[in-house]
Motif scaffolding. Structure first.
Motif, PDB file in Angstrom:
ATOM      1  N   PHE A   1       0.890  -1.217  -0.129  1.00 52.64           N
ATOM      2  CA  PHE A   1      -0.064  -0.023   0.093  1.00 52.64           C
ATOM      3  C   PHE A   1       0.892   1.122  -0.016  1.00 52.64           C
ATOM      4  CE2 PHE A   1      -4.608  -1.023   0.213  1.00 52.64           C
ATOM      5  CZ  PHE A   1      -4.543  -2.531   0.343  1.00 52.64           C
ATOM      6  N   THR A   2       2.158   1.219   0.717  1.00 51.65           N
ATOM      7  CA  THR A   2       2.834   2.363   0.670  1.00 51.65           C
ATOM      8  C   THR A   2       3.445   2.599  -0.635  1.00 51.65           C
ATOM      9  OG1 THR A   2       3.569   1.807   2.971  1.00 51.65           O
ATOM     10  CG2 THR A   2       4.822   3.471   1.738  1.00 51.65           C
ATOM     11  N   GLY A   3       4.038   1.737  -1.277  1.00 48.34           N
ATOM     12  CA  GLY A   3       4.446   1.752  -2.645  1.00 48.34           C
ATOM     13  C   GLY A   3       3.428   2.080  -3.774  1.00 48.34           C
ATOM     14  N   PHE A   4       2.221   1.670  -3.646  1.00 48.80           N
ATOM     15  CA  PHE A   4       0.893   1.958  -4.458  1.00 48.80           C
ATOM     16  C   PHE A   4       0.850   3.491  -4.318  1.00 48.80           C
ATOM     17  CE2 PHE A   4      -3.437   2.548  -5.013  1.00 48.80           C
ATOM     18  CZ  PHE A   4      -3.770   2.271  -6.267  1.00 48.80           C
ATOM     19  N   ALA A   5       0.509   3.741  -3.144  1.00 49.46           N
ATOM     20  CA  ALA A   5       0.155   5.329  -2.670  1.00 49.46           C
ATOM     21  C   ALA A   5       1.312   6.357  -3.055  1.00 49.46           C
ATOM     22  CB  ALA A   5      -0.337   5.490  -1.028  1.00 49.46           C
ATOM     23  N   ILE A   6       2.373   6.114  -2.768  1.00 48.18           N
ATOM     24  CA  ILE A   6       3.614   6.975  -3.134  1.00 48.18           C
ATOM     25  C   ILE A   6       3.600   7.153  -4.689  1.00 48.18           C
ATOM     26  CG2 ILE A   6       5.879   7.356  -3.187  1.00 48.18           C
ATOM     27  CD1 ILE A   6       5.929   6.386  -0.285  1.00 48.18           C
ATOM     28  N   ALA A   7       3.725   5.972  -5.687  1.00 52.92           N
ATOM     29  CA  ALA A   7       3.709   5.930  -6.738  1.00 52.92           C
ATOM     30  C   ALA A   7       2.588   6.568  -7.453  1.00 52.92           C
ATOM     31  CB  ALA A   7       3.699   4.567  -7.464  1.00 52.92           C
ATOM     32  N   GLY A   8       1.380   6.369  -7.057  1.00 53.30           N
ATOM     33  CA  GLY A   8       0.117   7.110  -7.606  1.00 53.30           C
ATOM     34  C   GLY A   8       0.230   8.493  -7.234  1.00 53.30           C
ATOM     35  N   SER A   9       0.768   8.964  -6.128  1.00 56.33           N
ATOM     36  CA  SER A   9       0.627  10.285  -5.864  1.00 56.33           C
ATOM     37  C   SER A   9       1.764  10.955  -6.470  1.00 56.33           C
ATOM     38  CB  SER A   9       0.946  10.423  -4.255  1.00 56.33           C
ATOM     39  OG  SER A   9      -0.144  10.021  -3.652  1.00 56.33           O
ATOM     40  N   TRP A  10       2.701  10.632  -6.707  1.00 56.26           N
ATOM     41  CA  TRP A  10       4.065  11.095  -7.534  1.00 56.26           C
ATOM     42  C   TRP A  10       3.459  11.367  -8.997  1.00 56.26           C
ATOM     43  CZ3 TRP A  10       7.438  13.921  -5.347  1.00 56.26           C
ATOM     44  CH2 TRP A  10       8.690  14.462  -6.013  1.00 56.26           C
ATOM     45  N   GLN A  11       3.039  10.373  -9.577  1.00 54.59           N
ATOM     46  CA  GLN A  11       2.577  10.310 -10.963  1.00 54.59           C
ATOM     47  C   GLN A  11       1.497  11.327 -10.958  1.00 54.59           C
ATOM     48  OE1 GLN A  11       0.906   6.835 -12.542  1.00 54.59           O
ATOM     49  NE2 GLN A  11       0.598   7.615 -14.489  1.00 54.59           N
ATOM     50  N   GLN A  12       0.439  11.626 -10.330  1.00 59.94           N
ATOM     51  CA  GLN A  12      -0.663  12.591 -10.275  1.00 59.94           C
ATOM     52  C   GLN A  12       0.078  13.932 -10.197  1.00 59.94           C
ATOM     53  OE1 GLN A  12      -3.231  11.487  -7.070  1.00 59.94           O
ATOM     54  NE2 GLN A  12      -4.202   9.780  -8.346  1.00 59.94           N
ATOM     55  N   LEU A  13       0.938  14.035  -9.397  1.00 57.92           N
ATOM     56  CA  LEU A  13       1.805  15.428  -8.923  1.00 57.92           C
ATOM     57  C   LEU A  13       2.436  15.815 -10.411  1.00 57.92           C
ATOM     58  CD1 LEU A  13       2.302  17.380  -6.800  1.00 57.92           C
ATOM     59  CD2 LEU A  13       4.518  16.302  -6.477  1.00 57.92           C
ATOM     60  N   ASN A  14       3.028  15.112 -10.815  1.00 54.68           N
ATOM     61  CA  ASN A  14       4.024  15.359 -12.182  1.00 54.68           C
ATOM     62  C   ASN A  14       3.161  15.433 -13.455  1.00 54.68           C
ATOM     63  OD1 ASN A  14       6.363  14.976 -11.013  1.00 54.68           O
ATOM     64  ND2 ASN A  14       6.422  12.772 -11.588  1.00 54.68           N
ATOM     65  N   THR A  15       1.902  14.746 -13.650  1.00 55.89           N
ATOM     66  CA  THR A  15       0.834  15.079 -14.454  1.00 55.89           C
ATOM     67  C   THR A  15       0.159  16.272 -14.415  1.00 55.89           C
ATOM     68  OG1 THR A  15       0.297  12.786 -14.873  1.00 55.89           O
ATOM     69  CG2 THR A  15      -1.219  14.255 -15.413  1.00 55.89           C
ATOM     70  N   ALA A  16      -0.038  16.763 -13.094  1.00 57.64           N
ATOM     71  CA  ALA A  16      -0.727  17.884 -12.860  1.00 57.64           C
ATOM     72  C   ALA A  16       0.165  19.215 -13.267  1.00 57.64           C
ATOM     73  CB  ALA A  16      -1.234  18.196 -11.179  1.00 57.64           C
ATOM     74  N   ARG A  17       1.685  18.895 -12.838  1.00 62.02           N
ATOM     75  CA  ARG A  17       2.674  20.089 -13.087  1.00 62.02           C
ATOM     76  C   ARG A  17       2.831  20.117 -14.542  1.00 62.02           C
ATOM     77  NH1 ARG A  17       6.373  17.970 -10.430  1.00 62.02           N
ATOM     78  NH2 ARG A  17       6.036  19.321  -8.617  1.00 62.02           N
ATOM     79  N   GLN A  18       2.967  19.217 -15.495  1.00 59.82           N
ATOM     80  CA  GLN A  18       2.908  18.954 -16.657  1.00 59.82           C
ATOM     81  C   GLN A  18       1.488  19.655 -17.549  1.00 59.82           C
ATOM     82  OE1 GLN A  18       2.957  14.909 -18.667  1.00 59.82           O
ATOM     83  NE2 GLN A  18       3.003  15.693 -20.719  1.00 59.82           N
ATOM     84  N   HIS A  19       0.652  19.666 -16.955  1.00 62.69           N
ATOM     85  CA  HIS A  19      -0.836  20.300 -17.487  1.00 62.69           C
ATOM     86  C   HIS A  19      -0.699  21.869 -17.246  1.00 62.69           C
ATOM     87  CE1 HIS A  19      -3.470  16.580 -17.236  1.00 62.69           C
ATOM     88  NE2 HIS A  19      -2.820  16.546 -18.333  1.00 62.69           N
ATOM     89  N   THR A  20       0.096  22.081 -16.251  1.00 60.35           N
ATOM     90  CA  THR A  20       0.354  23.615 -16.063  1.00 60.35           C
ATOM     91  C   THR A  20       1.245  24.407 -17.149  1.00 60.35           C
ATOM     92  OG1 THR A  20       2.053  23.487 -14.425  1.00 60.35           O
ATOM     93  CG2 THR A  20      -0.209  23.506 -13.512  1.00 60.35           C
ATOM     94  N   TYR A  21       2.256  23.235 -17.466  1.00 61.20           N
ATOM     95  CA  TYR A  21       3.255  24.049 -18.432  1.00 61.20           C
ATOM     96  C   TYR A  21       2.850  24.048 -19.816  1.00 61.20           C
ATOM     97  CZ  TYR A  21       7.107  24.530 -15.241  1.00 61.20           C
ATOM     98  OH  TYR A  21       8.048  24.905 -14.408  1.00 61.20           O
TER      99      TYR A  21
END
Length: 256
Positions: free
Chosen positions: A52-72
Motif C-alpha cells: 500500500f505504501t508503494g502504490f500510494a507513493i507511486a500514484g501520488s507522485w504520478q498525479q503530481l507530475n501529471t498536474a505539473r505537466q498540464h500547467t506547463y
C-alpha cells in the motif's frame, strides 16, 4: 514539512506505547511465541504495508507530475496566443495581449489559492472568456490578419483544453481505500513486534520508536502528496510566472 515531523513523533509515541504495554505480556517475557509464526506474521504485515505504501507513493507522485505537466502545457498555449496576437490589427492587438496577461495574473494570484481548497475560480473563467470575446471582435482586413486571428483562436482553444485538464487534476487523489489500507497497515506494523514477542526493554523500545517514526513519516508523506495543489508537496504556479516573463520578452523583441 512540519506536518511530517509531527506525524513521525506521534508515530514514535504510539509505537512506544504499544511496545511498553504489549511487551510486558507473559508471552513476550517468556519468549513463548513460535519462531515460524513470528516470521510468517512479520513478513505478511510488512508485505501488506509495503504494497500500500508503494502504490500510494507511486500514484501520488504520478498525479503530481501529471498536474505539473498540464500547467506547463497551458502556459505554452497562452504564450502562443500572445505571440500570434502580434499580427492582429493595431487596435485589437494590445487588447488581446492585455487580456492574456490579465488571465495569467488571475490564475497566479486568485485561482491557485482556490485550487488548494478544491475548486477553480469563476473570475479566472471570466478572464479566459474575455480573451475569446476580444478575439471574436477582431475585424481582419487582409489575409495576414485573417491567418493571425485563426492562429490565435486555435491556440486559445488549446488553452481551454489545458485549463480543463488542470482543473480536473484538483480531484485527482489517491483512492480512499488505498489510504485506509495504508493506515491499517501502519498500525499492524507497529503492533506486530510486541505481539509476537518483542520485550519491553529499553533497547527494544528505542528500536520501536525508530520504527514508529519511520512508518508515521511515510504515511504522512503519502497524505501530503495526495492532492496536487495542496499540502507540503504541491504544484506551484511556476509555469504561469514563466509565461509572464515570456510576454515581456515578446514585447521587447527578445529571444522566442
Amino acid at each position: 514539512m512540519w506536518v511530517n515531523v509531527v506525524a513521525a513523533l506521534a508515530g514514535a509515541a504510539l509505537a512506544l506505547a504499544i511496545g511498553a504495554l504489549v511487551g510486558r505480556s507473559r508471552g513476550s517475557r517468556e519468549g513463548a511465541t513460535n519462531p515460524s509464526a513470528i516470521g510468517f506474521a512479520g513478513a505478511a504485515v510488512l508485505g501488506f504495508f509495503a504494497l500500500f505504501t508503494g502504490f500510494a507513493i507511486a500514484g501520488s507522485w504520478q498525479q503530481l507530475n501529471t498536474a505539473r505537466q498540464h500547467t506547463y502545457e497551458e502556459s505554452r498555449a497562452l504564450t502562443e496566443v500572445y505571440w500570434s496576437a502580434r499580427l492582429l490589427p493595431g487596435p485589437d492587438r494590445p487588447v488581446v495581449q492585455q487580456r492574456v496577461r490579465d488571465y495569467t495574473h488571475q490564475v497566479i494570484t486568485v485561482e491557485w489559492e482556490q485550487m488548494g481548497r478544491g475548486h477553480g475560480s469563476a473570475e479566472a473563467w471570466a478572464a479566459a472568456d474575455r480573451i475569446r470575446m476580444s478575439v471574436d471582435a477582431v475585424r481582419s482586413q487582409n489575409t495576414a490578419e485573417l491567418a493571425a486571428k485563426a492562429d490565435v483562436l486555435r491556440s486559445l482553444t488549446d488553452v481551454y483544453a489545458r485549463r480543463n485538464a488542470r482543473l480536473a487534476d484538483i480531484r485527482a487523489q489517491v483512492p480512499a481505500l488505498a489510504l485506509g489500507g495504508l493506515v491499517v497497515g501502519a498500525v499492524f506494523v507497529l503492533a506486530t513486534p510486541p505481539v509476537v514477542g518483542l520485550t519491553a526493554t529499553g533497547r527494544n523500545l528505542v528500536l520501536m520508536g525508530f520504527v514508529g517514526a519511520s512508518v508515521a513519516f511515510a504515511v504522512s508523506l503519502v497524505f501530503q502528496l495526495s492532492g496536487p495543489f495542496d499540502g507540503a508537496v504541491k504544484v506551484e504556479p511556476t509555469a504561469f510566472e514563466l509565461a509572464l516573463t515570456r510576454y515581456d520578452q515578446i514585447d521587447s523583441g527578445g529571444p522566442v
